[in-house]
Design an enzyme around this catalytic site. Structure first.
Site: not given
Ligand code: IPE
Ligand code: IPE
Ligand code: MG
Length: 265
Positions: A40, A57, A151
């Site tokens: 955020d 963004h 991962l």
């Protein structure tokens, strides 16, 4: 990769084969198995620089690549990133469009590099409202990386924890109606069927929850899966989240005493 290179305008790889001071600085015995991150603060990062939110963004995407690389190096088994919530659809159409455009771009640009580093990608969330193009790119990314053993990267897009729970509850109800399981069966068996139908079915519960941007709330992220997560909040805005911030979070986690309702660890 060093932190300064992340601020360059190039698209060079975030993955490194250099001697790994980051991984070596961590307490291997006390690393989380599953980290979930609410990324955020992109808008505020941009606003503070008099830039449009969309630039925030874009810079957030760099922080995503950086964190994936660091989590891989640290050999964290599962990383879940909150990219777009079920509530984010209520943002102005131009912002939703910018986010979806960036998401498609990242899917096209970043997938080969992630695949080369053995990252296994899954997407969680309600795909129905997504464009056909994005849905296709998501399926391609999942198929391309399906057999990778590095991962496990879960990207939450159009995701809501309540949506996830409701979906699993419906599946459990179907299993009862079909006679696969009965409501008076062992609660552990019912729980198993329920959890198998959550979007995180095969993954361990969240150990470490990280939220950047200063807000101290969960915002409908992984509600069930966070039951015993350690909650870490930082004022750092997402595009600025770097190696030092991640190390701080991991060191904070390593010092936690987890009890799970019992008396000792
Ligand atoms: C997080 O940054 C990214 C998404 C929710 C998609 P925000 O866009 O929420 O940035 P702030 O919180 O307004 O600064
Ligand atoms: C949470 O951030 C969702 C993502 C980071 C994808 P928001 O900015 O949407 O959360 P609220 O509105 O502050 O709770
Ligand atoms: Mg926000």
């Amino acid at each position: 990769m060093n932190v300064s290179s992340s601020h360059s305008t190039t698209e060079s790889s975030d993955f490194t084969t250099a001697p790994d001071s980051f991984a070596l600085s961590l307490d291997r015995g006390r690393l989380p198995r599953h980290i979930a991150v609410v990324m955020d603060g992109n808008g505020r990062w941009a606003k503070a620089r008099h830039l449009p939110r969309s630039i925030g963004h874009q810079r957030g995407r760099r922080a995503v690549r950086r964190l994936i690389e660091l989590a891989s190096r640290a050999q964290i088994p599962v990383l879940t990133l909150f990219a777009f919530s079920s509530e984010n659809w209520s943002r102005p159409p131009e912002e939703v469009e910018a986010l979806m455009g960036l998401f498609a771009y990242a899917l096209e640009r970043d997938m080969d590099e992630l695949h080369a580093h053995a990252v296994r990608i899954r997407f969680i969330g309600d795909r129905e409202p997504l464009s056909a193009r994005i849905r296709t790119l998501m399926i391609q990314a999942e198929q391309q990386t399906e057999y990778n053993t590095g991962l496990n990267l879960l990207i939450a897009v159009s995701y809501g924890g309540q949506w996830d729970i409701l979906h699993a509850a419906k599946q459990l109800a179907s299993a009862v109606l079909e006679g696969v399981i009965r409501l008076d069966d062992d609660p552990a068996a019912l729980r198993l069927v329920f959890e198998q139908n959550l979007s995180t079915a095969t993954y361990p519960p969240v150990d470490l929850f990280i939220r950047t941007g200063g807000e101290q709330r969960v915002s409908n992220f992984l509600l069930w899966q966070l039951a015993y997560a350690e909650l870490y909040f930082t004022d750092c805005l997402w595009p600025g989240f770097d190696e030092a911030h991640f190390r701080d979070a991991l060191q904070w986690y390593a010092a936690r005493e987890r009890r799970f309702g019992g008396l000792d660890e």
